[in-house]
Motif scaffolding. Sequence first.
Motif, PDB file in Angstrom:
ATOM      1  N   UNK A 112       0.809  -1.209   0.000  1.00  0.00           N
ATOM      2  CA  UNK A 112       0.000   0.000   0.000  1.00  0.00           C
ATOM      3  C   UNK A 112       0.852   1.272   0.000  1.00  0.00           C
ATOM      4  N   UNK A 113       2.177   1.127  -0.054  1.00  0.00           N
ATOM      5  CA  UNK A 113       3.074   2.271   0.075  1.00  0.00           C
ATOM      6  C   UNK A 113       2.862   3.314  -1.024  1.00  0.00           C
ATOM      7  N   UNK A 114       2.566   2.887  -2.238  1.00  0.00           N
ATOM      8  CA  UNK A 114       2.418   3.831  -3.347  1.00  0.00           C
ATOM      9  C   UNK A 114       0.963   4.030  -3.782  1.00  0.00           C
ATOM     10  N   UNK A 115       0.019   3.656  -2.921  1.00  0.00           N
ATOM     11  CA  UNK A 115      -1.400   3.809  -3.245  1.00  0.00           C
ATOM     12  C   UNK A 115      -1.848   5.213  -2.849  1.00  0.00           C
ATOM     13  N   UNK A 116      -2.522   5.894  -3.761  1.00  0.00           N
ATOM     14  CA  UNK A 116      -3.017   7.250  -3.483  1.00  0.00           C
ATOM     15  C   UNK A 116      -4.509   7.168  -3.144  1.00  0.00           C
ATOM     16  N   UNK A 117      -4.957   7.940  -2.130  1.00  0.00           N
ATOM     17  CA  UNK A 117      -6.384   7.931  -1.781  1.00  0.00           C
ATOM     18  C   UNK A 117      -7.236   8.405  -2.964  1.00  0.00           C
ATOM     19  N   UNK A 118      -8.389   7.776  -3.171  1.00  0.00           N
ATOM     20  CA  UNK A 118      -9.249   8.120  -4.282  1.00  0.00           C
ATOM     21  C   UNK A 118     -10.601   8.664  -3.833  1.00  0.00           C
TER      22      UNK A 118
END
Length: 80
Positions: A68-74
Amino acid sequence: MNTKQTIKPRHVGNSTVLTVPTTIKIDENVRYFVTKGADGAIVFMPQIANPFEEPELRQQITKQESEFENVKPEGRENDE
Protein backbone atom coordinates in the motif's frame (compact mmCIF):
# COMPACT_ATOMS: atom_id res chain seq x y z
CA MET A 1 15.97 -40.03 36.69
CA ASN A 2 13.97 -40.41 39.87
CA THR A 3 10.66 -38.59 39.23
CA LYS A 4 9.87 -38.45 42.96
CA GLN A 5 12.95 -36.38 43.78
CA THR A 6 12.14 -33.14 45.58
CA ILE A 7 14.15 -30.09 46.55
CA LYS A 8 13.54 -27.31 49.00
CA PRO A 9 14.29 -23.62 48.36
CA ARG A 10 16.89 -22.03 50.65
CA HIS A 11 17.99 -18.46 51.20
CA VAL A 12 21.49 -17.30 50.31
CA GLY A 13 21.98 -13.59 50.91
CA ASN A 14 19.09 -11.78 49.21
CA SER A 15 18.31 -14.69 46.87
CA THR A 16 16.25 -17.84 47.05
CA VAL A 17 18.15 -20.84 45.66
CA LEU A 18 16.83 -24.05 44.13
CA THR A 19 19.56 -26.68 43.88
CA VAL A 20 19.68 -28.71 40.66
CA PRO A 21 20.14 -32.39 41.54
CA THR A 22 23.18 -34.09 39.98
CA THR A 23 20.85 -36.58 38.29
CA ILE A 24 19.79 -33.71 36.02
CA LYS A 25 22.79 -33.20 33.79
CA ILE A 26 23.26 -29.53 32.82
CA ASP A 27 26.08 -27.62 31.19
CA GLU A 28 27.41 -25.14 33.74
CA ASN A 29 28.32 -22.70 30.96
CA VAL A 30 24.73 -22.24 29.76
CA ARG A 31 22.62 -19.29 30.91
CA TYR A 32 18.91 -19.87 31.56
CA PHE A 33 15.77 -17.77 31.41
CA VAL A 34 13.45 -18.55 34.29
CA THR A 35 9.69 -18.04 34.44
CA LYS A 36 6.99 -18.86 36.93
CA GLY A 37 3.67 -20.00 35.52
CA ALA A 38 0.22 -19.20 36.84
CA ASP A 39 0.05 -22.74 38.24
CA GLY A 40 3.26 -22.14 40.24
CA ALA A 41 5.49 -24.18 37.91
CA ILE A 42 9.04 -22.84 37.63
CA VAL A 43 10.55 -23.36 34.18
CA PHE A 44 14.20 -22.90 33.22
CA MET A 45 14.88 -22.50 29.48
CA PRO A 46 18.36 -22.32 27.94
CA GLN A 47 19.11 -18.87 26.59
CA ILE A 48 19.82 -18.87 22.88
CA ALA A 49 21.35 -16.13 20.80
CA ASN A 50 18.90 -13.73 19.16
CA PRO A 51 19.39 -14.40 15.42
CA PHE A 52 18.28 -10.85 14.58
CA GLU A 53 21.28 -9.46 16.47
CA GLU A 54 23.77 -11.41 14.34
CA PRO A 55 25.66 -9.01 12.02
CA GLU A 56 25.74 -11.57 9.17
CA LEU A 57 21.96 -11.97 9.22
CA ARG A 58 21.31 -8.23 9.56
CA GLN A 59 23.24 -7.66 6.33
CA GLN A 60 20.93 -10.12 4.54
CA ILE A 61 17.72 -8.45 5.68
CA THR A 62 16.33 -5.98 3.18
CA LYS A 63 13.53 -3.48 3.62
CA GLN A 64 10.30 -4.69 2.08
CA GLU A 65 7.88 -2.18 0.67
CA SER A 66 4.28 -2.38 1.75
CA GLU A 67 1.82 -3.21 -1.00
CA PHE A 68 0.00 0.00 0.00
CA GLU A 69 3.07 2.27 0.07
CA ASN A 70 2.42 3.83 -3.35
CA VAL A 71 -1.40 3.81 -3.24
CA LYS A 72 -3.02 7.25 -3.48
CA PRO A 73 -6.38 7.93 -1.78
CA GLU A 74 -9.25 8.12 -4.28
CA GLY A 75 -12.24 8.92 -2.12
CA ARG A 76 -13.03 9.43 1.54
CA GLU A 77 -10.25 7.19 2.94
CA ASN A 78 -8.91 10.03 5.10
CA ASP A 79 -12.27 10.93 6.71
CA GLU A 80 -12.31 10.39 10.44
